[in-house]
Design an enzyme around this catalytic site. Structure first.
Site, PDB file in Angstrom:
ATOM      1  CE  LYS A  92     -27.809 -37.547 -12.294  1.00 58.67           C
ATOM      2  NZ  LYS A  92     -29.024 -38.155 -11.316  1.00 58.67           N
TER       3      LYS A  92
ATOM      4  CB  SER B  17     -26.574 -40.534 -16.709  1.00 58.46           C
ATOM      5  OG  SER B  17     -26.619 -41.767 -15.810  1.00 58.46           O
TER       6      SER B  17
ATOM      7  CE1 TYR C 159     -32.078 -43.061  -9.473  1.00 57.44           C
ATOM      8  CE2 TYR C 159     -32.319 -44.910 -10.543  1.00 57.44           C
ATOM      9  CZ  TYR C 159     -32.107 -44.354 -10.132  1.00 57.44           C
ATOM     10  OH  TYR C 159     -31.549 -44.049 -11.543  1.00 57.44           O
TER      11      TYR C 159
ATOM     12  CB  SER D 249     -32.564  -5.402 -39.549  1.00 59.40           C
ATOM     13  OG  SER D 249     -33.757  -5.622 -41.089  1.00 59.40           O
TER      14      SER D 249
ATOM     15  CD  GLU E 183     -36.273  -8.545 -29.323  1.00 65.09           C
ATOM     16  OE1 GLU E 183     -35.876  -9.475 -29.436  1.00 65.09           O
ATOM     17  OE2 GLU E 183     -36.879  -7.538 -29.384  1.00 65.09           O
TER      18      GLU E 183
ATOM     19  CG  ASN F 217     -34.248  -4.779 -33.958  1.00 61.95           C
ATOM     20  OD1 ASN F 217     -34.682  -3.652 -34.453  1.00 61.95           O
ATOM     21  ND2 ASN F 217     -34.305  -6.021 -35.356  1.00 61.95           N
TER      22      ASN F 217
ATOM     23  CG  ASN G  94     -30.456 -46.440  -5.444  1.00 63.26           C
ATOM     24  OD1 ASN G  94     -30.469 -46.625  -6.293  1.00 63.26           O
ATOM     25  ND2 ASN G  94     -31.832 -46.874  -5.031  1.00 63.26           N
TER      26      ASN G  94
ATOM     27  CD  GLN H  57     -29.511 -42.298 -15.892  1.00 67.97           C
ATOM     28  OE1 GLN H  57     -29.647 -43.126 -15.401  1.00 67.97           O
ATOM     29  NE2 GLN H  57     -29.782 -42.359 -17.583  1.00 67.97           N
TER      30      GLN H  57
ATOM     31  CB  THR I 221     -51.707   0.815 -12.791  1.00 67.47           C
ATOM     32  OG1 THR I 221     -52.090   1.991 -12.876  1.00 67.47           O
ATOM     33  CG2 THR I 221     -50.849   1.019 -11.339  1.00 67.47           C
TER      34      THR I 221
HETATM   35  N1  ARG Z   1     -27.301 -43.101 -13.917  1.00 66.27           N
HETATM   36  C1  ARG Z   1     -27.875 -43.236 -12.551  1.00 66.27           C
HETATM   37  C2  ARG Z   1     -28.186 -42.243 -12.292  1.00 66.27           C
HETATM   38  O1  ARG Z   1     -27.448 -40.934 -12.545  1.00 66.27           O
HETATM   39  C3  ARG Z   1     -27.609 -44.555 -10.860  1.00 66.27           C
HETATM   40  C4  ARG Z   1     -29.145 -44.414 -10.110  1.00 66.27           C
HETATM   41  C5  ARG Z   1     -28.549 -45.824  -9.966  1.00 66.27           C
HETATM   42  N2  ARG Z   1     -29.375 -46.547  -9.527  1.00 66.27           N
HETATM   43  C6  ARG Z   1     -30.147 -48.067 -10.139  1.00 66.27           C
HETATM   44  N3  ARG Z   1     -30.914 -48.215  -9.153  1.00 66.27           N
HETATM   45  N4  ARG Z   1     -30.134 -48.040 -11.340  1.00 66.27           N
HETATM   46  O2  ARG Z   1     -29.649 -42.079 -11.141  1.00 66.27           O
END
Ligand code: ARG
Length: 465
Positions: free
Chosen positions: A331, A29, A323, A283, A296, A291, A116, A328, A161
């Site tokens: 985000k 990530s 978890y 266009s 849009e 336009n 976590n 992941q 309306t």
């Molecule tokens: N890269 C993971 C995330 O963003 C980290 C969380 C890690 N926890 C785990 N138990 N693997 O969610």
């Protein structure tokens, strides 16, 4: 202590083979959560300060770690940080770099915490800031709408309306409806702050920790309001993500609705507003075209906002505690929605500063469709003491007559009107005046000029704060 050897994940002693290449690529990530580096450093600093205060680590180690973290922060800001793509995320990258900088003592940083709780802590800190930024952007937009509304209190147009002319309104009143919507958006974002203000740090992997930590201390340091209550819930909970994505989606709906109105009003069929050249595109084949692409674009982008919300809802559905890697994605979804909403709010703000109102066309359109009919019905209730249903019927007959004679209501003579309702006098003719119609809707929240003025004034005041 487990060694954080070069190019080897922290779990390398236990898991002897490196991840499959494809999973190494997709399971990371880092590219997304890099963005949390500052929050990660702030949270880690508070964590080690707490560990020291609780005598879990000594003074020297605390200082060494904080020194390292500061250095890492500078490296990242100066783009000199050696990201290691083999490490899953920004959190592992920072810990690994800390080990390179200060040696084995870096390992104390992860005492009494897990990624976590670390991840959610960083994420919540980021979300609080971004929530406040979004509210600021909403305030800017509201201020622009208020300015346009202020200039158009006496601009009369038909309210619709079913997209059919319904009753006369002030254009300002129409715009102020959007102020209501964007204000509710502000509230929605603000409401989520209550959850965002609960500090996850210290729940560790899922059960809490054997160390004598002080969660109230990190709560204060990190400007949360209280620690979360249940460690299992804390690491599994993403309700605050859903709430944020939902707030983004609802706000996108409002942006999309005003965009759609403007597209219609700007169309050749309506010509109620003119977009100036800054906010139209041409266009490739039709030289005459201007336009409304930016509008849009705004309407179209609503789709991705809903998509992000739906993705998060689907990820959480049926996910047991606590978890899982599924989480992941939270985000990326939030960053995408936040970034898009920021662009959309600013673009809409720009559009609202770059259009003109065709007051004449608005008035002309308001003269069609018998839009003072309800006023006439109300008048007969008041003046002739008719039940509303009876005056509704008489009004319908008067409209039929006007339609048959190819006239608007204000073009009917009193004699013509009297063929339907003989009790009416000359006084009734004022009812067909559009300004009179708008101004007579003076019940609270109605479109009368005085009401609108008051509303604009009161929103201007409250939005300054
Ligand atoms: N890269 C993971 C995330 O963003 C980290 C969380 C890690 N926890 C785990 N138990 N693997 O969610």
């Amino acid at each position: 202590m487990a060694k954080n050897k070069n190019n080897q994940p922290i779990w390398g002693t236990r898991i002897k083979k490196s991840s499959s290449n494809i999973f190494k690529k997709v399971g990371s990530s880092l590219e997304v959560d890099k963005r949390l580096f500052n929050e990660d450093i702030v949270a880690s600093t508070a964590h080690v300060e707490m560990l020291f205060k609780q005598k879990i680590i000594n003074f020297k180690i605390k200082n060494k770690i904080i020194w390292g973290l500061n250095r890492i922060k500078n490296e990242i800001i100066k783009k000199k940080f050696p990201y290691d793509r083999n490490l899953e995320d920004i959190h592992m990258n920072i810990e690994k770099r800390l080990t390179d900088l200060i040696g084995e003592d870096a390992g104390f940083i992860h005492t009494a915490r897990s990624r976590n709780d670390q991840v959610i802590t960083d994420f919540k800190i980021w979300l609080k800031k971004s929530t406040n930024d979004t509210i600021k952007n909403l305030n800017n937009l509201i201020n622009t709408i208020l300015k346009v509304a202020d200039k158009n209190i006496k601009t009369v147009m038909p309210g619709f309306t079913h997209l059919k002319n319904a009753q006369a309104v002030s254009f300002a009143h129409y715009l102020m409806a959007y102020v209501e919507m964007f204000n509710r958006d502000k509230k929605r974002f603000k409401n989520n702050l209550e959850s965002l203000n609960e500090n996850p740090l210290g729940v560790a992997a899922l059960t809490g920790t054997t160390f004598n930590i002080d969660r109230n201390y990190t709560t204060k340091k990190l400007k949360f309001v209280r620690p979360t209550n249940n460690s299992i819930d804390t690491v599994s909970d993403r309700d605050f993500v859903i709430d944020f994505l939902y707030a983004c989606s609802t706000c996108s709906i409002h942006i999309s609705r005003i965009a759609e109105e403007f597209i219609i009003w700007n169309s050749d069929g309506y010509q109620l507003i003119n977009l100036n050249d800054k906010i139209v595109t041409g266009s490739s084949i039709m030289p005459q075209k201007k336009n409304p692409d930016p509008l849009e674009y705004l309407r179209g982008k609503t789709g991705s906002s809903f998509g992000n919300l739906f993705s998060m809802l689907t990820i959480l559905k049926g996910l047991p505690l606590s978890y899982f890697k599924d989480l992941q994605d939270d985000k990326e979804l939030v960053f995408k929605s936040y970034d898009q909403l920021k662009i959309s709010l600013n673009l809409l703000n720009d559009i609202l500063k770059n259009f003109t109102v065709n007051k004449k066309n608005m008035l002309e359109l308001a003269k069609t469709g018998f839009i003072t009919a309800t006023d006439l019905a109300d008048y007969m209730v008041r003046e002739l003491n008719y039940p509303f249903r009876k005056s509704y019927l008489q009004t319908a007959k008067i409209i039929n007559l006007a339609e048959k004679n190819n006239k608007s209501l204000d073009q009917l003579t009193l004699d013509e009107i009297k063929t339907i309702e003989p009790k009416l006098t000359n006084d009734v003719l004022k009812i067909f005046d559009l300004n009179f119609s708008v101004n007579s809707k003076s019940s609270f929240g109605g479109t009368s000029f005085g009401n609108i003025k008051k509303m604009i004034r009161s929103y201007k005041k409250s939005n300054e704060k």
